[in-house]
Design a protein around this motif. Structure first.
Motif, mmCIF file in Angstrom:
data_model
loop_
_atom_site.group_PDB
_atom_site.id
_atom_site.type_symbol
_atom_site.label_atom_id
_atom_site.label_comp_id
_atom_site.label_asym_id
_atom_site.label_seq_id
_atom_site.Cartn_x
_atom_site.Cartn_y
_atom_site.Cartn_z
ATOM 1 N N PHE A 19 -8.611 -4.545 3.624
ATOM 2 C CA PHE A 19 -8.649 -4.626 5.052
ATOM 3 C C PHE A 19 -7.815 -5.523 5.798
ATOM 4 N N THR A 20 -8.168 -6.680 5.365
ATOM 5 C CA THR A 20 -7.442 -7.898 5.990
ATOM 6 C C THR A 20 -5.944 -7.760 5.821
ATOM 7 N N ARG B 225 -20.927 -5.129 6.141
ATOM 8 C CA ARG B 225 -20.527 -5.763 7.441
ATOM 9 C C ARG B 225 -19.747 -4.700 8.310
ATOM 10 N N ARG C 5 -16.468 -4.083 10.491
ATOM 11 C CA ARG C 5 -15.115 -4.547 10.562
ATOM 12 C C ARG C 5 -14.124 -4.218 11.694
ATOM 13 N N GLU D 89 -18.661 -1.493 6.185
ATOM 14 C CA GLU D 89 -18.485 -1.403 4.352
ATOM 15 C C GLU D 89 -19.933 -1.916 3.839
ATOM 16 N N SER E 133 -12.615 -12.188 3.960
ATOM 17 C CA SER E 133 -11.995 -11.381 3.134
ATOM 18 C C SER E 133 -12.562 -11.433 1.574
ATOM 19 N N LEU E 134 -13.099 -10.446 1.180
ATOM 20 C CA LEU E 134 -13.824 -10.210 0.112
ATOM 21 C C LEU E 134 -12.737 -10.518 -1.111
ATOM 22 N N TYR E 135 -11.685 -9.812 -0.743
ATOM 23 C CA TYR E 135 -10.549 -9.713 -1.769
ATOM 24 C C TYR E 135 -9.855 -11.265 -2.116
ATOM 25 N N ARG F 145 -14.797 3.091 -3.516
ATOM 26 C CA ARG F 145 -13.676 2.759 -4.214
ATOM 27 C C ARG F 145 -14.654 1.826 -5.459
ATOM 28 N N GLU G 150 -16.036 -4.132 -8.333
ATOM 29 C CA GLU G 150 -16.466 -3.684 -7.132
ATOM 30 C C GLU G 150 -17.009 -2.210 -7.017
ATOM 31 N N TYR H 108 -14.674 4.468 7.453
ATOM 32 C CA TYR H 108 -13.594 4.268 8.309
ATOM 33 C C TYR H 108 -13.668 5.357 9.436
#
Ligand code: 16G
Length: 242
Positions: free
Chosen positions: A91-92, A135, A137, A147, A165-167, A210, A221, A227
């Motif tokens: 997302f970020t 969270r 977003r 999410e 950012s999780l990623y 996902r 994950e 969305y």
């Protein structure tokens, strides 16, 4: 560029009348996606209404996702986000690549144990430690998604390792997914999720699940993303059958 006049015979509050004029201008493409709106003081002068009224009208449209504020630059007509359905981006990254500023409001950031259902999707033994993240977003201050992520304990030392950012956090520990399986379906938000997002229960959303997987096959994950349906277009390139 002309936004219509307020309706003289309309008894609705002035901010609603301005919202209607702006909505009409956006629908008629007088104002196109990414167009800048006139400054608040100019709108106030043009319509002979107070700046507070202008602000109230714009705040409402920002909340609806029709307008977006960019820090230091002003208010713009929001463009729907075109998201490539076959790219494993975060997302970020999606927001930054579109010149928008992401941020998250955390609901949960905690340790827990894998549920029986998650243990199947993540391929973990029942009871294995996991981290749970949930969270809201935002992009440029407007709500974009809700999410819920579950991450196996071996991926991170602590849930607090995750900033916005999780990623980015998973990348640091070498556990950013290399591929993912994704499923998408249309849903209505429902009362609980709508309340968290400040939207209506009957507003549509795309629910994307996902499952992110490392190159060695381990799942890292499981995320459910809601969305908002009025903000996203999913696009993909298709090849002919061979
Ligand atoms: C996206 C992913 C989500 C992932 C998140 C990480 C979709 C449908 N979902 O929202 O699975 O957890 O990005 O984003 O694309 P972050 O690194 O900004 O936290």
């Amino acid at each position: 560029e002309r936004i219509g006049a307020l309706d003289q015979g309309d008894h609705a509050p002035l901010y609603k009348q301005l919202q209607k004029a702006l909505r009409d201008a956006i629908n008629a493409k007088v104002l196109a996606p990414d167009d800048a709106l006139p400054a608040e003081r100019d709108l106030a002068a043009e319509y002979k209404i107070s700046r507070i009224t202008v602000r109230k009208a714009l705040d409402g449209l920002v909340g609806e996702g029709l307008l977006t504020r960019r820090q230091g630059a002003g208010t713009f007509v929001a463009a729907r986000v075109e998201k490539n359905f076959s790219k494993l981006s975060s997302f970020t990254e999606d927001m930054i690549s579109r010149g928008r500023t992401p941020h998250s409001a955390w609901l949960t950031k905690s340790r827990g144990a894998v549920t029986p259902e998650e243990s199947m999707t993540l391929g973990l033994s029942p009871g294995t430690p996991v981290y749970r993240f949930s969270r809201i977003r935002y992009a440029d201050g407007a709500v974009m998604a809700l999410e819920f992520s579950t991450i196996p304990g071996f991926c991170l030392a602590s849930p607090d390792d995750v900033g916005d950012s999780l990623y980015a956090a998973l990348e640091k520990t070498g556990h950013r997914p290399a591929r993912a399986l994704q499923r998408l379906r249309a849903v209505l938000l429902g009362a609980e999720h709508a309340e968290l997002m400040g939207l209506r229960p009957t507003d549509p959303a795309l629910l994307i699940e996902r499952r992110g997987i490392l190159a060695d096959g381990r799942a890292v994950e499981v995320t459910q993303s809601y969305y908002r349906g009025d903000a996203y277009d999913f696009v993909a390139e298709l090849n002919a059958l061979s």
